[in-house]
Design a protein around this motif. Structure first.
Motif, PDB file in Angstrom:
ATOM      1  N   ASN A 133       0.847  -1.110   0.107  1.00  0.00           N
ATOM      2  CA  ASN A 133       0.132  -0.152  -0.036  1.00  0.00           C
ATOM      3  C   ASN A 133       0.807   1.220  -0.004  1.00  0.00           C
ATOM      4  OD1 ASN A 133      -2.578  -1.084  -0.457  1.00  0.00           O
ATOM      5  ND2 ASN A 133      -3.088  -0.918   1.953  1.00  0.00           N
ATOM      6  N   ARG A 134       1.853   1.277   0.743  1.00  0.00           N
ATOM      7  CA  ARG A 134       2.808   2.362   0.691  1.00  0.00           C
ATOM      8  C   ARG A 134       3.331   2.650  -0.814  1.00  0.00           C
ATOM      9  NH1 ARG A 134       6.384   0.750   6.039  1.00  0.00           N
ATOM     10  NH2 ARG A 134       4.751   0.808   7.487  1.00  0.00           N
ATOM     11  N   ARG A 136       2.053   1.724  -3.491  1.00  0.00           N
ATOM     12  CA  ARG A 136       1.118   2.125  -4.403  1.00  0.00           C
ATOM     13  C   ARG A 136       0.676   3.527  -4.316  1.00  0.00           C
ATOM     14  NH1 ARG A 136      -3.562  -2.572  -5.508  1.00  0.00           N
ATOM     15  NH2 ARG A 136      -1.993  -4.082  -6.000  1.00  0.00           N
ATOM     16  N   GLN A 137       0.559   4.023  -2.967  1.00  0.00           N
ATOM     17  CA  GLN A 137       0.412   5.479  -2.562  1.00  0.00           C
ATOM     18  C   GLN A 137       1.463   6.249  -3.016  1.00  0.00           C
ATOM     19  OE1 GLN A 137      -0.290   6.176   1.512  1.00  0.00           O
ATOM     20  NE2 GLN A 137      -0.734   8.136   1.318  1.00  0.00           N
ATOM     21  N   ASN A 140       1.070   6.737  -6.773  1.00  0.00           N
ATOM     22  CA  ASN A 140      -0.028   7.653  -7.136  1.00  0.00           C
ATOM     23  C   ASN A 140       0.118   9.138  -6.870  1.00  0.00           C
ATOM     24  OD1 ASN A 140      -1.786   5.443  -7.666  1.00  0.00           O
ATOM     25  ND2 ASN A 140      -2.649   5.294  -5.872  1.00  0.00           N
ATOM     26  N   GLU A 141       0.880   9.328  -6.001  1.00  0.00           N
ATOM     27  CA  GLU A 141       1.514  10.569  -5.577  1.00  0.00           C
ATOM     28  C   GLU A 141       2.681  11.248  -6.492  1.00  0.00           C
ATOM     29  OE1 GLU A 141       2.188  10.492  -1.498  1.00  0.00           O
ATOM     30  OE2 GLU A 141      -0.005  10.502  -0.633  1.00  0.00           O
ATOM     31  N   GLY A 202      -6.934   7.214  -3.241  1.00  0.00           N
ATOM     32  CA  GLY A 202      -6.140   6.118  -3.246  1.00  0.00           C
ATOM     33  C   GLY A 202      -5.260   5.906  -1.638  1.00  0.00           C
ATOM     34  N   GLY A 203      -5.515   6.939  -0.737  1.00  0.00           N
ATOM     35  CA  GLY A 203      -5.314   6.918   0.481  1.00  0.00           C
ATOM     36  C   GLY A 203      -6.284   5.828   1.361  1.00  0.00           C
ATOM     37  N   SER A 204      -5.908   5.967   2.571  1.00  0.00           N
ATOM     38  CA  SER A 204      -6.822   5.132   3.595  1.00  0.00           C
ATOM     39  C   SER A 204      -7.249   5.689   4.813  1.00  0.00           C
ATOM     40  CB  SER A 204      -5.824   4.043   4.092  1.00  0.00           C
ATOM     41  OG  SER A 204      -4.754   4.377   4.718  1.00  0.00           O
ATOM     42  N   LYS A 260      -5.589   5.537 -11.032  1.00  0.00           N
ATOM     43  CA  LYS A 260      -4.933   5.551  -9.673  1.00  0.00           C
ATOM     44  C   LYS A 260      -4.992   4.205  -9.251  1.00  0.00           C
ATOM     45  CE  LYS A 260      -4.391   9.933  -8.743  1.00  0.00           C
ATOM     46  NZ  LYS A 260      -3.045  10.669  -8.454  1.00  0.00           N
ATOM     47  N   MET A 263      -6.130   0.981  -3.608  1.00  0.00           N
ATOM     48  CA  MET A 263      -5.292   0.389  -2.364  1.00  0.00           C
ATOM     49  C   MET A 263      -5.886  -0.786  -1.865  1.00  0.00           C
ATOM     50  SD  MET A 263      -3.250   2.916  -1.858  1.00  0.00           S
ATOM     51  CE  MET A 263      -2.426   2.637  -0.359  1.00  0.00           C
TER      52      MET A 263
END
Length: 346
Positions: A133-134, A136-137, A140-141, A202-204, A260, A263
């Motif tokens: 997840n880190r 992918r984030q 995306n950023e 795309g965050g949590s 994106k 997540m």
């Protein structure tokens, strides 16, 4: 003669009060100094607490709270070599008024991150999902750019309130209003769900509690009223995880070129049900802050101005108890600690 006599008496008593206040504060500092002079073992860490300061009711800022901290509490902490993290909560709305519940949400978020980290440290598969997840984030950023391996080792921003300590720091609240929010934040932090909900960006974020979560919070609060420390309630079985598309599917479904990566939903509660991880409940400390405001309080404010030694003795004793680590189990009635402050103006 009357004018100069009254003025001379006032200045003399003011000078006497300052000397007495300094003497009383020095006594507390001397009693705390033997803690600082104790020998520390090579592998032993210095005791540390987290101090929360927030605007008193009727105040728009932390000016009085910080002055209260600097004058009465900090000198005793420094004399006892008590390390601390000072958290000044100053969240405001559009009109500039402090947002109620800011301390509550900050404490709750800190405990949730702490519980998640305990599970990640004992589950390699869970840690791999967090790492993915880190990644992918980051992608995306940063416009699709892959991160370097060092960027995935530790996400310090997620644990900024927890730091590198193995356990949660003991918490000290200044004022009844802050203490009430700290207690509620601790209870919710140890009873709320740990699952994450992917967002469109795309965050949590923390998922909202269901009815069963609310029931668990009520049970925990009733446990506090009965004199028990807030224990971790058993998590209910989470719903079936939603099947998210893979990276290839996400790119195929977005023809605009601004796709994106989705997540991964992490069911922390499912891991918590099968792991015997017992989080440490922090000790809660309270230091009073009687903030006198309004025209009706002018006489007592003037009295404390010329007779501040009463405040030094009252607040210094509470700070010394925390330095000496004088703690006990939670008892019935502790939820009303400092309730006398609620009868004040503001």
């Amino acid at each position: 003669m009357l004018v100069f006599g009254a003025l001379g008496s006032f200045v003399s008593y003011r000078y006497y009060n300052k000397r007495q206040s300094t003497r009383i504060l020095d006594e507390f500092k001397q009693r705390a100094a033997h803690i600082a002079n104790e020998t520390v073992q090579p592998l032993e860490q210095v005791r540390k607490v987290k101090v929360y300061v927030s605007p008193s009711p009727g105040e728009l800022g932390n000016r009085k709270g910080l002055r209260h901290w600097n004058e009465y509490i900090l000198p005793v902490f420094a004399a006892g070599a008590l390390d601390y993290d000072l958290v000044v909560v100053s969240d405001t709305d559009e009109s500039g008024k402090p947002i109620e519940g800011s301390v509550h949400s900050k404490v709750c978020g800190e405990i949730v991150e702490y519980r998640r980290r305990l599970l990640e440290d004992t589950n390699p598969a869970l840690k791999d999902m967090v790492r993915e997840n880190r990644r992918r984030q980051y992608v995306n950023e940063n416009g699709g750019r892959e991160p370097a391996p060092a960027d995935l080792e530790d996400d310090k921003s997620n644990w900024s309130e927890v730091g590198d300590e193995k356990d949660l720091l003991d918490m000290v609240a200044i004022g009844r209003h802050t203490f009430a929010e700290v207690v509620n934040g601790v209870v919710e932090g140890f009873t709320t769900t740990l699952n994450t909900n992917p967002t469109a960006a795309g965050g949590s974020q923390l998922s909202k509690g269901s009815d069963s979560d609310n029931d668990k919070s009520e049970d925990a609060r009733s446990g506090v009223e009965e004199g028990l420390l807030p224990n971790v309630a058993p998590a209910s079985k989470p719903e079936e995880p939603q099947q998210w598309p893979s990276e290839t599917d996400a790119k195929d479904d977005n023809t605009g070129g601004d796709s994106k990566l989705p997540m991964l939903p992490i069911e922390y509660d499912e891991y918590a049900r099968h792991e015997s991880v017992t989080p440490k409940v922090p000790t809660l400390g309270y230091i009073a802050h009687y903030n006198y405001t309004g025209w009706s309080s002018l006489p007592i404010r003037f009295w404390h101005f010329v007779n501040d030694q009463e405040n030094v003795r009252f607040y210094g004793k509470q700070a010394l108890d925390i330095v000496l680590n004088a703690k006990r189990p939670w008892r019935t009635g502790d939820e009303y600690t400092g309730s006398g402050e609620e009868s004040m103006n503001g």
